[in-house]
Design an enzyme around this catalytic site. Structure first.
Site, PDB file in Angstrom:
ATOM      1  N   TYR A  53       0.629  -1.410   0.220  1.00 53.45           N
ATOM      2  CA  TYR A  53      -0.162   0.221   0.092  1.00 53.45           C
ATOM      3  C   TYR A  53       0.769   1.512  -0.055  1.00 53.45           C
ATOM      4  O   TYR A  53       0.398   2.371  -0.414  1.00 53.45           O
ATOM      5  CB  TYR A  53      -1.480   0.465   1.071  1.00 53.45           C
ATOM      6  CG  TYR A  53      -1.743  -1.214   1.922  1.00 53.45           C
ATOM      7  CD1 TYR A  53      -2.163  -2.098   0.577  1.00 53.45           C
ATOM      8  CD2 TYR A  53      -2.039  -1.322   2.639  1.00 53.45           C
ATOM      9  CE1 TYR A  53      -2.946  -3.457   0.580  1.00 53.45           C
ATOM     10  CE2 TYR A  53      -3.642  -2.263   2.613  1.00 53.45           C
ATOM     11  CZ  TYR A  53      -3.456  -3.412   1.566  1.00 53.45           C
ATOM     12  OH  TYR A  53      -4.233  -4.391   1.433  1.00 53.45           O
ATOM     13  N   HIS A 111       0.281 -11.930   2.225  1.00 56.84           N
ATOM     14  CA  HIS A 111      -0.440 -10.908   1.957  1.00 56.84           C
ATOM     15  C   HIS A 111      -1.341 -11.552   0.510  1.00 56.84           C
ATOM     16  O   HIS A 111      -2.624 -11.948   0.672  1.00 56.84           O
ATOM     17  CB  HIS A 111      -0.136 -10.057   0.933  1.00 56.84           C
ATOM     18  CG  HIS A 111      -0.421  -8.358   0.320  1.00 56.84           C
ATOM     19  ND1 HIS A 111      -0.426  -7.019   0.235  1.00 56.84           N
ATOM     20  CD2 HIS A 111      -1.908  -8.476   0.330  1.00 56.84           C
ATOM     21  CE1 HIS A 111      -1.207  -6.614   0.276  1.00 56.84           C
ATOM     22  NE2 HIS A 111      -2.340  -7.893  -0.016  1.00 56.84           N
TER      23      HIS A 111
HETATM   24  N1  LIG Z   1      -5.960  -8.269   1.851  1.00 61.75           N
HETATM   25  C1  LIG Z   1      -5.886  -7.990   0.092  1.00 61.75           C
HETATM   26  O1  LIG Z   1      -5.543  -8.630  -0.592  1.00 61.75           O
HETATM   27  C2  LIG Z   1      -6.788  -6.963   0.248  1.00 61.75           C
HETATM   28  C3  LIG Z   1      -7.839  -6.726  -0.159  1.00 61.75           C
HETATM   29  C4  LIG Z   1      -8.151  -5.417  -0.913  1.00 61.75           C
HETATM   30  C5  LIG Z   1      -7.908  -4.678   0.192  1.00 61.75           C
HETATM   31  N2  LIG Z   1      -7.588  -4.947   1.296  1.00 61.75           N
HETATM   32  C6  LIG Z   1      -7.768  -3.608   2.621  1.00 61.75           C
HETATM   33  O2  LIG Z   1      -9.382  -3.738   3.108  1.00 61.75           O
HETATM   34  C7  LIG Z   1      -9.552  -2.606   3.433  1.00 61.75           C
HETATM   35  C8  LIG Z   1     -11.312  -2.295   2.895  1.00 61.75           C
HETATM   36  O3  LIG Z   1     -11.554  -2.682   1.613  1.00 61.75           O
HETATM   37  P1  LIG Z   1     -11.595  -1.847   0.326  1.00 61.75           P
HETATM   38  O4  LIG Z   1     -11.399  -0.294   0.817  1.00 61.75           O
HETATM   39  O5  LIG Z   1     -11.589  -2.421  -1.326  1.00 61.75           O
HETATM   40  O6  LIG Z   1     -12.891  -1.634   0.494  1.00 61.75           O
HETATM   41  P2  LIG Z   1     -14.250  -1.869   1.782  1.00 61.75           P
HETATM   42  O7  LIG Z   1     -14.084  -0.884   2.204  1.00 61.75           O
HETATM   43  O8  LIG Z   1     -15.384  -2.684   1.272  1.00 61.75           O
HETATM   44  O9  LIG Z   1     -14.794   0.089   0.539  1.00 61.75           O
HETATM   45  C9  LIG Z   1     -14.406   0.785   0.625  1.00 61.75           C
HETATM   46  C10 LIG Z   1     -15.565   1.875  -0.832  1.00 61.75           C
HETATM   47  O10 LIG Z   1     -17.093   2.224   0.365  1.00 61.75           O
HETATM   48  C11 LIG Z   1     -16.907   3.801   0.737  1.00 61.75           C
HETATM   49  N3  LIG Z   1     -17.705   3.600   2.113  1.00 61.75           N
HETATM   50  C12 LIG Z   1     -17.255   3.294   2.961  1.00 61.75           C
HETATM   51  N4  LIG Z   1     -18.081   3.038   3.537  1.00 61.75           N
HETATM   52  C13 LIG Z   1     -19.286   3.050   3.509  1.00 61.75           C
HETATM   53  C14 LIG Z   1     -20.350   3.976   3.485  1.00 61.75           C
HETATM   54  N5  LIG Z   1     -20.957   3.453   5.093  1.00 61.75           N
HETATM   55  N6  LIG Z   1     -21.466   3.550   3.076  1.00 61.75           N
HETATM   56  C15 LIG Z   1     -21.195   3.851   2.069  1.00 61.75           C
HETATM   57  N7  LIG Z   1     -19.731   3.739   1.374  1.00 61.75           N
HETATM   58  C16 LIG Z   1     -18.696   3.637   1.928  1.00 61.75           C
HETATM   59  C17 LIG Z   1     -14.912   4.123   1.204  1.00 61.75           C
HETATM   60  O11 LIG Z   1     -16.012   5.402   0.222  1.00 61.75           O
HETATM   61  P3  LIG Z   1     -14.826   6.875   0.692  1.00 61.75           P
HETATM   62  O12 LIG Z   1     -13.916   6.879   1.168  1.00 61.75           O
HETATM   63  O13 LIG Z   1     -15.287   7.655   0.553  1.00 61.75           O
HETATM   64  O14 LIG Z   1     -15.884   6.861   2.364  1.00 61.75           O
HETATM   65  C18 LIG Z   1     -14.727   3.503  -0.434  1.00 61.75           C
HETATM   66  O15 LIG Z   1     -15.185   3.820  -1.735  1.00 61.75           O
HETATM   67  C19 LIG Z   1      -8.488  -1.846   2.608  1.00 61.75           C
HETATM   68  O16 LIG Z   1      -8.642  -0.619   2.779  1.00 61.75           O
HETATM   69  C20 LIG Z   1      -7.239  -2.788   2.867  1.00 61.75           C
HETATM   70  O17 LIG Z   1      -6.787  -2.010   3.875  1.00 61.75           O
HETATM   71  C21 LIG Z   1      -7.090  -6.245   1.351  1.00 61.75           C
END
Ligand SMILES: NC(=O)c1ccc[n+]([C@@H]2O[C@H](COP(=O)([O-])OP(=O)(O)OC[C@H]3O[C@@H](n4cnc5c(N)ncnc54)[C@H](OP(=O)(O)O)[C@@H]3O)[C@@H](O)[C@H]2O)c1
Length: 281
Positions: A53, A111
């Site tokens: 990241y 990861h």
């Molecule tokens: N291990 C892996 O391979 C892997 C892969 C992908 C991600 N990750 C981790 O998982 C974390 C979360 O995943 P992600 O960021 O892909 O997806 P997520 O948390 O499911 O979705 C994030 C998106 O949803 C929006 N959001 C957040 N809360 C909301 C709500 N209450 N209502 C409506 N929209 C909302 C955010 O926008 P705003 O910011 O505008 O609120 C952002 O665009 C990452 O940050 C990372 O740390 C790990």
């Protein structure tokens, strides 16, 4: 919400994790530090970062800026595919600690398994040894299938504390959750909302939100809690950050949980993130 109202899960190594965490990808730079600091201020006590990241510096800076004692916040990072060889894995963890400005990591995950490289068993052995040295409190994996899990457990005798997998209403991962329950592994959910596929307009979600007087995002995160999944939502919006944490004062009915699980689709993955073929270098 006060952090002492966030329930915790006990892991198979005796450590605990808060039942919801904060995802930090792609938060970076000054804005990223501000967003992560705000998340700590509103009460998140589990931060999720990764070498890939490129924001471990920002996570460390936010932690220092928050003024919170080190032992009140848990930091997760992840080992990238290019560092799976044993010596490189050890060096990689030391480098992560340097960027974060920390003496230990609370949780470090492999990861992705990157089976085409086939060095994840070596990487796992490095994490096992680093845990013994006290540099990592809990060790785990991400995006591992049952076969990958079985292989590292058989090779090392050590079961990962956590497997962080893609999990959201479009991809509820029933089978992996059963595998984790059988092996004593905590399921952590990445992209817990489902990102661009978040079912914020689906009747199963809006109906429950109306009945409970909460947001649709809160309903989705509460669904995670009730199926035993630990979500790590990312938000750079202070109001959504607060809402996403405030999911322990209401309850979905079993029918509501089932209706949200029924949004799952055979091709529900967000992108080509199949653990057997995805290569995260
Ligand atoms: N291990 C892996 O391979 C892997 C892969 C992908 C991600 N990750 C981790 O998982 C974390 C979360 O995943 P992600 O960021 O892909 O997806 P997520 O948390 O499911 O979705 C994030 C998106 O949803 C929006 N959001 C957040 N809360 C909301 C709500 N209450 N209502 C409506 N929209 C909302 C955010 O926008 P705003 O910011 O505008 O609120 C952002 O665009 C990452 O940050 C990372 O740390 C790990």
């Amino acid at each position: 919400m006060a952090e002492d109202t966030i329930p915790t899960y006990e892991l198979n190594d005796g450590n605990t994790l808060p039942a919801v965490g904060f995802g930090t990808y792609p938060l970076a730079g000054d804005e990223g530090v501000d967003a992560i600091t705000n998340a700590l201020e509103v009460g998140y006590r589990l931060l999720d970062t990764a070498v890939n990241y490129g924001n471990e510096n920002e996570v460390g800076e936010a932690l220092r800026r928050s003024g919170l004692p080190r032992d009140e916040v848990q930091v997760t990072s992840k080992l990238p595919g290019r560092h799976h060889a044993y010596d490189e894995a050890v060096a990689s963890v030391h480098a992560s600690l340097g960027r974060l400005g920390l003496e230990y990591l609370d949780l470090h995950l492999i990861h992705w398994p990157n089976p085409s490289v086939d060095k994840y068993v070596e990487a796992w052995q490095a994490l096992v040894d680093l845990q013994k040295e006290g540099l990592i409190r809990s060790i785990g994996v991400s995006n591992f299938t049952e076969a990958h899990l079985t292989r590292i457990i058989d090779a090392s005798g050590v079961t990962p504390a956590v497997n962080q997998v893609e999990l959201h209403p479009r991809f509820p991962q029933e089978e992996m959750r059963r595998v984790h329950d059988r092996l004593g592994i905590r399921t952590e959910a990445w992209s817990p909302m489902g990102k661009r596929r978040a079912p914020l307009e689906e009747a199963a979600v809006t109906g429950a939100a109306e009945r409970l007087g909460v947001t649709t995002g809160q309903v989705i995160l509460r669904w995670h809690v009730q199926i035993g999944s630990l979500p790590i939502p990312k938000s750079s919006n202070p109001e959504r950050q607060r809402h996403n944490l405030d999911i322990f004062g209401f309850e979905l009915t079993d029918d509501e949980v089932d209706a949200i699980s029924a949004l799952g689709e055979a091709d529900g993955r967000l992108f080509g993130g199949d653990p057997d073929t995805h290569e995260e270098m």
